[in-house]
Design a protein around this motif. Structure first.
Motif, PDB file in Angstrom:
ATOM      1  N   GLY A 135      25.118   4.879  48.700  1.00  0.00           N
ATOM      2  CA  GLY A 135      26.506   5.286  48.594  1.00  0.00           C
ATOM      3  C   GLY A 135      27.359   4.028  47.979  1.00  0.00           C
ATOM      4  N   MET A 136      27.198   3.178  47.720  1.00  0.00           N
ATOM      5  CA  MET A 136      27.775   2.195  46.958  1.00  0.00           C
ATOM      6  C   MET A 136      27.998   2.704  45.656  1.00  0.00           C
ATOM      7  SD  MET A 136      26.026  -1.588  47.987  1.00  0.00           S
ATOM      8  CE  MET A 136      26.685  -2.352  46.525  1.00  0.00           C
ATOM      9  N   VAL A 137      27.128   3.362  44.985  1.00  0.00           N
ATOM     10  CA  VAL A 137      27.205   4.089  43.525  1.00  0.00           C
ATOM     11  C   VAL A 137      28.502   4.773  43.627  1.00  0.00           C
ATOM     12  CG1 VAL A 137      26.105   5.529  41.727  1.00  0.00           C
ATOM     13  CG2 VAL A 137      24.571   4.039  43.331  1.00  0.00           C
ATOM     14  N   ASN A 138      28.807   5.227  44.607  1.00  0.00           N
ATOM     15  CA  ASN A 138      30.106   6.392  44.644  1.00  0.00           C
ATOM     16  C   ASN A 138      31.235   5.495  44.568  1.00  0.00           C
ATOM     17  OD1 ASN A 138      28.071   8.250  46.489  1.00  0.00           O
ATOM     18  ND2 ASN A 138      28.996   9.066  44.640  1.00  0.00           N
ATOM     19  N   LYS A 139      31.115   4.374  45.036  1.00  0.00           N
ATOM     20  CA  LYS A 139      32.397   3.420  45.085  1.00  0.00           C
ATOM     21  C   LYS A 139      32.356   2.315  44.089  1.00  0.00           C
ATOM     22  CE  LYS A 139      31.716   3.528  50.023  1.00  0.00           C
ATOM     23  NZ  LYS A 139      30.558   3.399  50.728  1.00  0.00           N
TER      24      LYS A 139
END
Length: 176
Positions: A135-139
């Protein structure tokens, strides 16, 4: 007493109906408005490189160049189009790829997509924390959520990639 219980039953059915709509549609609209707000807050309509002056773009992958090392990941525009990222697949360190080869994949709640090498080279590092928290990719798509670092074998390939302005135009064409 019978009319009161019928009215009460109608009321309960109505409340149940309203709650079911809220539970189904509110998450959808939250996700929709989140993407819209991201796009509106972007100076390039959602298609931009954040804090990366040395980026070059190939489709929706970027390479941030530092000497002969390229840090590679997907763009903010790509992560917004994919939605909530749930899995990232990496190659192994020392794997070699030619420009355009698929070196991994990214999966979201909406789709799965291959990730392609924007340049040729040898993988020298993978972003292991990203495997545990995709989910880091979304941030942080274009900063902390890079996928791999690669030793670039042909720096001449960089000249065929898009700069930030060209990438902006590429995204605008895709949006229409």
């Amino acid at each position: 007493v019978t009319m009161l219980s019928e009215s009460y039953q109608v009321f309960l059915h109505f409340v149940g109906f309203v709650l079911s709509i809220i539970l189904v549609w509110v998450p959808f609209f939250q996700h929709f408005f989140y993407i819209i707000l991201q796009i509106e807050s972007s100076s390039f309509g959602g298609c931009r490189g954040k804090n990366l002056q040395t980026n070059e773009y190939a489709a929706h992958e970027y390479v941030k160049v530092d000497g002969s090392t390229g840090t590679i990941g997907i763009t903010d525009f790509a992560q917004a189009a994919l939605g909530d990222i749930v899995y990232v697949d990496f190659p192994d360190v020392d794997d070699e790829f030619d420009k355009g080869d698929s070196f991994g994949s990214v999966e979201s709640v909406k789709a799965a997509s291959d990730v392609y090498a924007p340049v040729s080279g040898k993988v020298i590092e993978i972003n292991e924390p990203l495997g545990d928290d995709p989910g880091m990719v979304n941030k942080e798509a274009e900063s902390g959520a890079w996928f791999i670092k690669m030793e670039i074998s042909d720096e001449g390939e960089l000249s065929s990639l898009m700069n930030e302005e060209e990438y902006k135009e590429h995204c605008e064409k895709e949006a229409h």
